[in-house]
Design an enzyme around this catalytic site. Structure first.
Site, short mmCIF file in Angstrom:
data_model
loop_
_atom_site.label_atom_id
_atom_site.label_comp_id
_atom_site.label_asym_id
_atom_site.label_seq_id
_atom_site.Cartn_x
_atom_site.Cartn_y
_atom_site.Cartn_z
N CYS A 116 54.98 15.34 10.92
CA CYS A 116 54.77 16.16 9.71
C CYS A 116 55.99 17.42 9.83
O CYS A 116 56.47 18.03 8.90
CB CYS A 116 53.51 16.85 9.41
SG CYS A 116 52.10 15.77 9.45
N HIS A 257 54.30 23.52 5.40
CA HIS A 257 53.88 22.08 5.54
C HIS A 257 52.34 22.00 4.75
O HIS A 257 51.58 22.99 4.89
CB HIS A 257 53.75 21.44 6.71
CG HIS A 257 52.90 20.08 6.79
ND1 HIS A 257 53.18 19.13 5.86
CD2 HIS A 257 52.06 19.72 7.35
CE1 HIS A 257 52.47 18.12 5.92
NE2 HIS A 257 51.67 18.37 7.01
N ASN A 287 48.48 15.45 1.66
CA ASN A 287 49.38 15.70 2.79
C ASN A 287 50.21 14.46 2.91
O ASN A 287 49.77 13.31 3.26
CB ASN A 287 48.65 15.54 4.13
CG ASN A 287 49.42 15.79 5.21
OD1 ASN A 287 50.53 15.82 5.54
ND2 ASN A 287 48.80 16.07 6.35
N1 ACO Z 1 33.44 14.13 2.66
C1 ACO Z 1 32.25 14.66 3.05
N2 ACO Z 1 31.94 15.15 4.44
C2 ACO Z 1 32.96 14.82 5.06
C3 ACO Z 1 34.10 14.30 4.91
C4 ACO Z 1 34.44 13.83 3.67
N3 ACO Z 1 35.59 13.54 3.31
N4 ACO Z 1 34.91 14.44 6.26
C5 ACO Z 1 34.12 15.09 7.08
N5 ACO Z 1 32.83 15.29 6.42
C6 ACO Z 1 31.77 15.91 6.98
C7 ACO Z 1 31.68 15.60 8.67
O1 ACO Z 1 31.29 14.54 8.91
C8 ACO Z 1 30.92 17.08 9.12
O2 ACO Z 1 29.57 16.55 8.78
P1 ACO Z 1 28.43 16.94 9.99
O3 ACO Z 1 28.52 18.77 9.87
O4 ACO Z 1 27.30 16.42 9.44
O5 ACO Z 1 28.76 16.26 11.50
C9 ACO Z 1 31.22 17.86 8.07
O6 ACO Z 1 31.74 17.32 6.80
C10 ACO Z 1 32.26 19.04 8.79
O7 ACO Z 1 33.30 18.49 9.18
P2 ACO Z 1 34.60 19.13 9.82
O8 ACO Z 1 35.54 17.99 10.50
O9 ACO Z 1 33.86 20.21 10.97
O10 ACO Z 1 34.98 19.79 8.57
P3 ACO Z 1 36.40 20.85 8.55
O11 ACO Z 1 36.05 21.77 7.62
O12 ACO Z 1 37.24 20.81 9.95
O13 ACO Z 1 37.52 19.78 7.61
C11 ACO Z 1 39.65 18.59 7.83
C12 ACO Z 1 38.06 18.69 8.12
C13 ACO Z 1 39.75 18.59 6.27
C14 ACO Z 1 40.07 17.24 8.29
C15 ACO Z 1 39.98 19.82 8.64
O14 ACO Z 1 39.84 19.84 9.83
C16 ACO Z 1 41.45 19.83 8.77
O15 ACO Z 1 42.30 19.79 7.82
N6 ACO Z 1 42.27 19.54 10.06
C17 ACO Z 1 43.50 19.63 9.98
C18 ACO Z 1 44.44 18.25 9.29
C19 ACO Z 1 45.66 18.40 9.62
O16 ACO Z 1 46.25 19.37 9.38
N7 ACO Z 1 46.15 17.33 10.18
C20 ACO Z 1 47.58 17.39 11.07
C21 ACO Z 1 48.71 16.57 10.01
S1 ACO Z 1 48.41 14.96 9.85
C22 ACO Z 1 49.68 14.10 10.23
O17 ACO Z 1 50.24 14.62 11.41
C23 ACO Z 1 49.90 12.95 9.89
#
Ligand code: ACO
Length: 330
Positions: A116, A257, A287
């Site tokens: 990214c 980003h 993204n």
């Molecule tokens: N729908 C519903 N529930 C979901 C979903 C979904 N799509 N995805 C995860 N959950 C659930 C999980 O299973 C978890 O349930 P649990 O508590 O029962 O285990 C709960 O939601 C919370 O999950 P978390 O992973 O803690 O959620 P978080 O608030 O961290 O959000 C996310 C997840 C959006 C992926 C976030 O962590 C994030 O944005 N991370 C960074 C992503 C990023 O920027 N990536 C880098 C670039 S990508 C690249 O380089 C190509």
């Protein structure tokens, strides 16, 4: 001593597939909800390729638009750098397909892989080359087909990504007053396992049974990535401001980003900036990795949010991990 010339953006373009996938569409594919996706990511919809489309088509379209705005012919381009982790093929590169597609017969062309942060890496490189070759024009493209590397059974990643392309032309500014002022390039490989796309690399043979099926797609430990991303975005932004004797309020616009609205909001709060000074379009594109900043830059200009003489901060992070920041006078 600073070079007299600096690299300046003289044309922008963007192009995304027509097909839109909304959060409500995703509700029919995996166990998720519009409410969860909106609250946790800020994303409402994303553009994705149809099965019969390829990302080079959109990269070429964005490039043509950038060239047109720069008032240049394809033969005026000396070099094409494409930031991507999802080229049409591993060989030839996406940059070569763009070179052929726009008819830039005099240009060198190569792809750059920095996830990214790739577009900013490429922009920084272009600036440095133009400083030494002020009559050069460099086409810098960020283009991704992440939907092709998305595991549509994994709700923790498939709601995040979108496809698209953005392009800019970098040329020399003889006054040295416009263009890139300062930049930071960074990488930290110590946590590379947190975000991977193993299939398609040379560690495994094609159809290698040792590689689990889900490793052919982007895999991520989102919560850990989130922590690293917020920390690095803030660090890079503050370091660039401090070493240039600037305060956040001196910035006309920050273009981060677009990975997660909460990451962008965290950065905005740390810089203590009002909402109108931080550009957001993640709600409509998700993204798009290396394409996210050039698409945001293009839209910010179209919306009249970038004016002559404005001071911009561009900042990105991505898998690897890679980081990059850039201060620019428009
Ligand atoms: N729908 C519903 N529930 C979901 C979903 C979904 N799509 N995805 C995860 N959950 C659930 C999980 O299973 C978890 O349930 P649990 O508590 O029962 O285990 C709960 O939601 C919370 O999950 P978390 O992973 O803690 O959620 P978080 O608030 O961290 O959000 C996310 C997840 C959006 C992926 C976030 O962590 C994030 O944005 N991370 C960074 C992503 C990023 O920027 N990536 C880098 C670039 S990508 C690249 O380089 C190509």
């Amino acid at each position: 001593m600073r070079a007299k010339f600096s690299g300046r953006i003289i044309g922008c373009g963007m192009s995304v597939p027509e097909k839109v996938l909304t959060n409500f569409d995703l509700e029919k594919i995996v166990e998720t909800s519009d409410e969860w996706i909106t609250e946790r990511t800020g994303i409402k919809e994303r553009h994705i390729l149809r099965d019969d489309e390829v990302i080079s088509t959109f990269a070429i379209e964005a490039s043509k638009e950038a060239l047109n705005e720069a008032n240049l012919q394809p033969e005026d381009i000396n070099l094409i750098i494409t930031a991507t982790l999802t080229p049409d093929f591993l060989m030839p590169s996406l940059a070569i397909l763009i070179q052929n597609g726009i008819g830039a017969g005099r240009a060198g062309a190569f792809d750059l892989s920095a996830t990214c942060s790739g577009f900013l890496y490429a922009l920084i490189l272009a600036d440095q080359i133009v400083k030494n070759n002020p009559d050069w024009h460099i086409l810098v493209v960020g283009a991704e087909a992440l939907s092709r590397k998305t595991n549509w059974e994994d709700r923790t990643t498939c709601v995040l990504f979108g496809d698209g392309a953005g392009a800019v032309v970098v040329g020399g500014d003889p006054s040295g007053e416009k263009g890139v002022i300062d930049f930071i390039l960074g990488a930290d490989g110590s946590n590379w396992q947190l975000l991977t796309l193993k299939g398609g690399g040379s560690a495994y043979f094609p159809f290698d049974e040792r590689l689990p099926k889900d490793e052919h797609y982007i895999k991520m430990q989102g919560r850990e990535v989130f922590k690293i991303a917020t920390r690095m975005m803030e660090k890079i932004a503050l370091e660039l401001l401090e070493r240039n004797g600037l305060k956040a309020n001196d910035l006309s616009l920050v273009i981060p980003h677009q990975a997660n609205l909460r990451i962008i909001e965290y950065l905005r709060e740390r810089l203590d900036l009002p909402k109108e000074k931080v550009f957001v379009n993640i709600d409509r594109y998700g993204n798009t990795s290396a394409a996210s900043i050039p698409i945001a830059l293009y839209e910010a200009r179209k919306q009249g949010r970038i004016k002559d003489g404005d001071l911009l901060l561009l900042v990105a992070f991505g898998g690897g991990f890679t980081f990059a920041g850039l201060l620019m006078r428009w």
